[in-house]
Design a protein around this motif. Structure first.
Motif, PDB file in Angstrom:
ATOM      1  N   LYS A 273       8.869  23.076 -14.664  1.00 31.30           N
ATOM      2  CA  LYS A 273       8.372  24.454 -14.660  1.00 31.30           C
ATOM      3  C   LYS A 273       6.855  24.480 -14.550  1.00 31.30           C
ATOM      4  O   LYS A 273       6.291  25.338 -13.859  1.00 31.30           O
ATOM      5  CB  LYS A 273       8.822  25.176 -15.929  1.00 31.30           C
ATOM      6  CG  LYS A 273      10.304  25.514 -15.943  1.00 31.30           C
ATOM      7  CD  LYS A 273      10.675  26.225 -17.224  1.00 31.30           C
ATOM      8  CE  LYS A 273      12.173  26.568 -17.251  1.00 31.30           C
ATOM      9  NZ  LYS A 273      12.565  27.228 -18.524  1.00 31.30           N
ATOM     10  N   GLN A 274       6.173  23.542 -15.240  1.00 34.62           N
ATOM     11  CA  GLN A 274       4.715  23.510 -15.161  1.00 34.62           C
ATOM     12  C   GLN A 274       4.239  23.047 -13.787  1.00 34.62           C
ATOM     13  O   GLN A 274       3.117  23.369 -13.370  1.00 34.62           O
ATOM     14  CB  GLN A 274       4.152  22.596 -16.249  1.00 34.62           C
ATOM     15  CG  GLN A 274       4.322  23.180 -17.647  1.00 34.62           C
ATOM     16  CD  GLN A 274       3.551  22.408 -18.696  1.00 34.62           C
ATOM     17  OE1 GLN A 274       2.347  22.246 -18.604  1.00 34.62           O
ATOM     18  NE2 GLN A 274       4.257  21.941 -19.705  1.00 34.62           N
ATOM     19  N   HIS A 275       5.091  22.313 -13.081  1.00 35.77           N
ATOM     20  CA  HIS A 275       4.767  21.930 -11.709  1.00 35.77           C
ATOM     21  C   HIS A 275       5.004  23.084 -10.736  1.00 35.77           C
ATOM     22  O   HIS A 275       4.624  22.988  -9.561  1.00 35.77           O
ATOM     23  CB  HIS A 275       5.633  20.736 -11.276  1.00 35.77           C
ATOM     24  CG  HIS A 275       5.052  19.411 -11.668  1.00 35.77           C
ATOM     25  ND1 HIS A 275       5.141  18.882 -12.943  1.00 35.77           N
ATOM     26  CD2 HIS A 275       4.337  18.503 -10.935  1.00 35.77           C
ATOM     27  CE1 HIS A 275       4.542  17.709 -12.983  1.00 35.77           C
ATOM     28  NE2 HIS A 275       4.035  17.446 -11.781  1.00 35.77           N
ATOM     29  N   GLY A 276       5.650  24.168 -11.201  1.00 38.07           N
ATOM     30  CA  GLY A 276       6.009  25.261 -10.294  1.00 38.07           C
ATOM     31  C   GLY A 276       7.244  24.931  -9.486  1.00 38.07           C
ATOM     32  O   GLY A 276       7.445  25.472  -8.388  1.00 38.07           O
TER      33      GLY A 276
ATOM     34  N   PHE B 282      22.046  16.353 -11.056  1.00 36.28           N
ATOM     35  CA  PHE B 282      20.805  17.065 -11.374  1.00 36.28           C
ATOM     36  C   PHE B 282      19.950  17.126 -10.110  1.00 36.28           C
ATOM     37  O   PHE B 282      19.698  16.091  -9.475  1.00 36.28           O
ATOM     38  CB  PHE B 282      20.041  16.352 -12.485  1.00 36.28           C
ATOM     39  CG  PHE B 282      20.665  16.498 -13.843  1.00 36.28           C
ATOM     40  CD1 PHE B 282      20.235  17.490 -14.712  1.00 36.28           C
ATOM     41  CD2 PHE B 282      21.686  15.648 -14.246  1.00 36.28           C
ATOM     42  CE1 PHE B 282      20.809  17.625 -15.955  1.00 36.28           C
ATOM     43  CE2 PHE B 282      22.265  15.784 -15.493  1.00 36.28           C
ATOM     44  CZ  PHE B 282      21.832  16.780 -16.355  1.00 36.28           C
ATOM     45  N   THR B 283      19.500  18.355  -9.761  1.00 42.16           N
ATOM     46  CA  THR B 283      18.690  18.556  -8.562  1.00 42.16           C
ATOM     47  C   THR B 283      17.346  19.159  -8.961  1.00 42.16           C
ATOM     48  O   THR B 283      17.299  20.183  -9.648  1.00 42.16           O
ATOM     49  CB  THR B 283      19.393  19.511  -7.577  1.00 42.16           C
ATOM     50  OG1 THR B 283      20.668  18.963  -7.233  1.00 42.16           O
ATOM     51  CG2 THR B 283      18.556  19.690  -6.317  1.00 42.16           C
ATOM     52  N   ILE B 284      16.277  18.496  -8.517  1.00 43.71           N
ATOM     53  CA  ILE B 284      14.945  19.042  -8.767  1.00 43.71           C
ATOM     54  C   ILE B 284      14.262  19.269  -7.424  1.00 43.71           C
ATOM     55  O   ILE B 284      14.465  18.517  -6.468  1.00 43.71           O
ATOM     56  CB  ILE B 284      14.089  18.125  -9.671  1.00 43.71           C
ATOM     57  CG1 ILE B 284      13.802  16.794  -8.965  1.00 43.71           C
ATOM     58  CG2 ILE B 284      14.769  17.892 -11.000  1.00 43.71           C
ATOM     59  CD1 ILE B 284      12.827  15.908  -9.721  1.00 43.71           C
ATOM     60  N   ILE B 285      13.464  20.354  -7.376  1.00 43.12           N
ATOM     61  CA  ILE B 285      12.694  20.690  -6.175  1.00 43.12           C
ATOM     62  C   ILE B 285      11.240  20.862  -6.599  1.00 43.12           C
ATOM     63  O   ILE B 285      10.925  21.689  -7.460  1.00 43.12           O
ATOM     64  CB  ILE B 285      13.200  21.996  -5.525  1.00 43.12           C
ATOM     65  CG1 ILE B 285      14.675  21.865  -5.141  1.00 43.12           C
ATOM     66  CG2 ILE B 285      12.369  22.336  -4.298  1.00 43.12           C
ATOM     67  CD1 ILE B 285      15.264  23.153  -4.594  1.00 43.12           C
ATOM     68  N   LEU B 286      10.363  20.049  -6.007  1.00 39.30           N
ATOM     69  CA  LEU B 286       8.923  20.167  -6.265  1.00 39.30           C
ATOM     70  C   LEU B 286       8.259  20.610  -4.963  1.00 39.30           C
ATOM     71  O   LEU B 286       8.382  19.947  -3.930  1.00 39.30           O
ATOM     72  CB  LEU B 286       8.358  18.829  -6.737  1.00 39.30           C
ATOM     73  CG  LEU B 286       8.856  18.357  -8.116  1.00 39.30           C
ATOM     74  CD1 LEU B 286       8.269  16.994  -8.464  1.00 39.30           C
ATOM     75  CD2 LEU B 286       8.518  19.371  -9.181  1.00 39.30           C
ATOM     76  N   PHE B 287       7.565  21.746  -5.038  1.00 37.93           N
ATOM     77  CA  PHE B 287       7.013  22.367  -3.845  1.00 37.93           C
ATOM     78  C   PHE B 287       5.648  21.780  -3.489  1.00 37.93           C
ATOM     79  O   PHE B 287       4.920  21.246  -4.347  1.00 37.93           O
ATOM     80  CB  PHE B 287       6.876  23.881  -4.055  1.00 37.93           C
ATOM     81  CG  PHE B 287       8.196  24.570  -4.230  1.00 37.93           C
ATOM     82  CD1 PHE B 287       8.929  24.997  -3.134  1.00 37.93           C
ATOM     83  CD2 PHE B 287       8.726  24.784  -5.507  1.00 37.93           C
ATOM     84  CE1 PHE B 287      10.147  25.635  -3.290  1.00 37.93           C
ATOM     85  CE2 PHE B 287       9.939  25.417  -5.673  1.00 37.93           C
ATOM     86  CZ  PHE B 287      10.658  25.841  -4.567  1.00 37.93           C
ATOM     87  N   ASP B 288       5.303  21.927  -2.222  1.00 37.88           N
ATOM     88  CA  ASP B 288       3.999  21.464  -1.753  1.00 37.88           C
ATOM     89  C   ASP B 288       2.896  22.356  -2.305  1.00 37.88           C
ATOM     90  O   ASP B 288       3.155  23.438  -2.839  1.00 37.88           O
ATOM     91  CB  ASP B 288       3.956  21.474  -0.225  1.00 37.88           C
ATOM     92  CG  ASP B 288       4.933  20.464   0.375  1.00 37.88           C
ATOM     93  OD1 ASP B 288       5.361  19.546  -0.364  1.00 37.88           O
ATOM     94  OD2 ASP B 288       5.268  20.604   1.571  1.00 37.88           O
ATOM     95  N   ARG B 289       1.686  21.894  -2.141  1.00 36.03           N
ATOM     96  CA  ARG B 289       0.539  22.630  -2.643  1.00 36.03           C
ATOM     97  C   ARG B 289       0.450  24.008  -1.990  1.00 36.03           C
ATOM     98  O   ARG B 289       0.514  24.142  -0.774  1.00 36.03           O
ATOM     99  CB  ARG B 289      -0.740  21.857  -2.377  1.00 36.03           C
ATOM    100  CG  ARG B 289      -1.993  22.500  -2.946  1.00 36.03           C
ATOM    101  CD  ARG B 289      -3.194  21.614  -2.748  1.00 36.03           C
ATOM    102  NE  ARG B 289      -4.382  22.183  -3.353  1.00 36.03           N
ATOM    103  CZ  ARG B 289      -5.573  21.589  -3.366  1.00 36.03           C
ATOM    104  NH1 ARG B 289      -5.718  20.397  -2.777  1.00 36.03           N
ATOM    105  NH2 ARG B 289      -6.605  22.170  -3.951  1.00 36.03           N
ATOM    106  N   GLY B 290       0.295  25.028  -2.833  1.00 36.57           N
ATOM    107  CA  GLY B 290       0.206  26.401  -2.345  1.00 36.57           C
ATOM    108  C   GLY B 290       1.548  27.108  -2.245  1.00 36.57           C
ATOM    109  O   GLY B 290       1.594  28.307  -1.980  1.00 36.57           O
TER     110      GLY B 290
ATOM    111  N   GLU C  68       3.999  26.585  -4.777  1.00 32.73           N
ATOM    112  CA  GLU C  68       4.622  26.505  -6.087  1.00 32.73           C
ATOM    113  C   GLU C  68       5.198  27.851  -6.512  1.00 32.73           C
ATOM    114  O   GLU C  68       4.692  28.912  -6.119  1.00 32.73           O
ATOM    115  CB  GLU C  68       3.618  26.033  -7.162  1.00 32.73           C
ATOM    116  CG  GLU C  68       3.065  24.626  -6.917  1.00 32.73           C
ATOM    117  CD  GLU C  68       1.747  24.651  -6.182  1.00 32.73           C
ATOM    118  OE1 GLU C  68       1.533  25.609  -5.394  1.00 32.73           O
ATOM    119  OE2 GLU C  68       0.925  23.739  -6.385  1.00 32.73           O
ATOM    120  N   GLN C  69       6.240  27.808  -7.308  1.00 30.07           N
ATOM    121  CA  GLN C  69       6.903  29.033  -7.795  1.00 30.07           C
ATOM    122  C   GLN C  69       6.886  29.015  -9.322  1.00 30.07           C
ATOM    123  O   GLN C  69       7.836  28.555  -9.960  1.00 30.07           O
ATOM    124  CB  GLN C  69       8.343  29.131  -7.273  1.00 30.07           C
ATOM    125  CG  GLN C  69       8.417  29.208  -5.765  1.00 30.07           C
ATOM    126  CD  GLN C  69       9.840  29.361  -5.247  1.00 30.07           C
ATOM    127  OE1 GLN C  69      10.765  29.648  -6.007  1.00 30.07           O
ATOM    128  NE2 GLN C  69      10.019  29.157  -3.956  1.00 30.07           N
TER     129      GLN C  69
END
Length: 483
Positions: free
Chosen positions: A450-453, A468-476, A478-479
């Motif tokens: 969550k802190q990573h957006g 378990f599925t995680i999605i880390l967004f690129d810079r700009g 983030e959600q």
């Protein structure tokens, strides 16, 4: 002041104000009509008298003839009409009085011009008509003989007689006010009781909720504000009931955690203490000392891990950590995590595999991403025996997706609901180790993502493993979610 009295006073003031406005309007209208009728009546008298005067011209100017004036006074006396006559200079010539009574020059000029003057009250009039003990109202009219102004005539009646209908209207208004007060009190009491009774029921329901009764519901029909308030109250109680149940479940899991933590801490402390006493009194053989020291070292690390996980979670939850986010190759981190946990997996006959391209860019804090993957893979190892744990990774639009999938014992829907909450543990009797963990690993993972957006989700069925599925967004891209 109580609400019921406020409502009563409001209703009563509205009724009294309405009755007063209508009543005073009617009084003003009645007053105006009475005076207008009297003016018209006096003018009709004057017209009739003028005709009578013309028919008596054999005596000269009939209007000024004393005999004629006595006749007029006799005719008008029966109708209580007062008569005064003024000559062309404005001097009163009939009835004769000791004082000199005359009209003002302004009034004489108006009369010469043929104007009809309406006098509402002779005692207050600007013209000198002579003050009487009983005020009179009437008309002052010019009188002409063959088109020539020869004087003026004043015809009037007592003001009290004209205002008699007004007096009756005022009496009726007073009676209406009294009746309105009585009826208003009764209606306001009924309406106020109806309104405040519903509020009292809401207040009573609120007290029950404050006492811990979350089964309270209010049933109101209608579409007014109190009904809407009751509906909102019912919805609030349902939410509170649900929250209360969740709090109880959290407390139950916390109590379980405290019991488990106490047990986990007691065992290594007892082991360490026993070894220390053995070393102190040379009760441990020299050949067994290295193994004893190694055991004491493992138990000490176990205690440190328990404490660190608690402290680490509190920092993450309170946003006390600083993320240093960069773009790096996630595949290298996945390889390192697999190598690090390969021995743990081998203990329960699990195999670790990676399904990801050699170059897998990801935007994250490298150390925290490593922590996330270690916790996810360690969790999969814990609940999988003689199985396979697969780590997958691939790029999507403006993000990187990582999946940790196992074929272990899985979870039911109730367990999935709370899997990311602090101190939650699956059924320890069905884990591969039979012990379970402290219930912080997945809570830390969720907070870090969550802190990573980013986003995290889980899919699982009993005896069919978990994914378990995680999605880390690129810079700009983030959600971030609000707490």
């Amino acid at each position: 002041m109580k609400l019921i009295y406020q409502h009563m006073l409001s209703f009563l003031l509205i009724i009294l104000t309405t009755v007063s406005i209508i009543g005073f309007s009617e009084i003003n209208n009645a007053t105006k009509q009475s005076y207008e009728y009297n003016y018209q009546r006096m003018e009709d008298f004057a017209s009739a008298l003028g005709t009578l005067a013309v028919s008596d011209e054999k005596n000269g100017s009939a209007m000024l003839n004393p005999k004629f004036l006595h006749k007029l006074e006799f005719v008008l006396h029966s109708d209580r009409v007062y008569l005064s006559v003024f000559d062309k200079h404005g001097t009163q010539i009939y009835p004769e009085k000791n004082e000199d009574i005359s009209l003002t020059s302004k009034r004489v000029m108006q009369l010469r011009q043929g104007k009809k003057l309406h006098i509402k009250n002779n005692n207050e009039a600007l013209s000198s008509l002579g003050h009487k003990k009983a005020a009179c109202t009437g008309v002052l009219l010019p009188w002409k003989d063959k088109g020539k102004f020869i004087g003026a005539i004043w015809l009037g009646v007592r003001v009290a007689k004209v205002e008699r209908p007004v007096t009756i209207a005022k009496q009726n208004l007073f009676s209406a006010l009294v009746s309105a007060i009585i009826v208003g009190l009764m209606l306001s009491l009924i309406l106020s009781f109806y309104a405040t009774d519903r509020i009292k029921k809401l207040s009573s329901a609120t007290k029950k909720v404050a006492a811990g009764d979350f089964d309270v519901q209010t049933n109101y029909s209608g579409n007014d504000e109190i009904t809407q308030l009751a509906d909102n109250f019912n919805q609030m109680v349902r939410v509170l009931k649900k929250s209360n149940q969740e709090v109880k479940e959290q407390e139950k899991r916390r109590d379980q955690f405290m019991a488990d933590a106490a047990h986990e801490m007691r065992t290594p402390l007892t082991t360490i203490n026993g070894i220390l006493e053995g070393l102190q009194y040379d009760a441990i053989p020299d050949k067994a000392k290295p193994k004893s020291i190694a055991l004491m070292n493992r138990e000490t690390k176990r205690l440190i891990r328990l404490v660190n996980e608690n402290l680490d979670y509190e920092k993450i939850r309170n946003n006390q950590i600083n993320l240093v986010k960069t773009t790096f190759n996630a595949r290298k981190t996945l390889d390192d995590v697999t190598m690090q946990l390969k021995q743990n997996a081998a203990k329960v006959s699990d195999t670790l595999t990676i399904n990801a391209p050699r170059d897998l860019p990801i935007y994250a804090d490298k150390d925290r991403f490593t922590q996330i993957m270690v916790n996810l893979v360690q969790n999969a190892i814990q609940f999988t025996s003689d199985g396979e744990i697969q780590i997958s990774g691939y790029r999507v639009a403006h993000a990187t997706t990582i999946i940790v999938e196992d074929n272990g014992i899985g979870m039911n829907q109730q367990q999935i609901k709370y899997v990311f909450e602090r101190y939650f543990k699956a059924d320890t009797s069905r884990s591969s180790s039979g012990k379970g963990e402290y219930g912080l690993g997945l809570a830390i993972v969720s907070s870090l993502i969550k802190q990573h957006g980013g986003k995290i989700s889980v899919q699982s069925e009993i005896n069919h493993g978990a994914e378990f599925t995680i999605i880390l967004f690129d810079r700009g891209y983030e959600q971030y979610l609000e707490n």
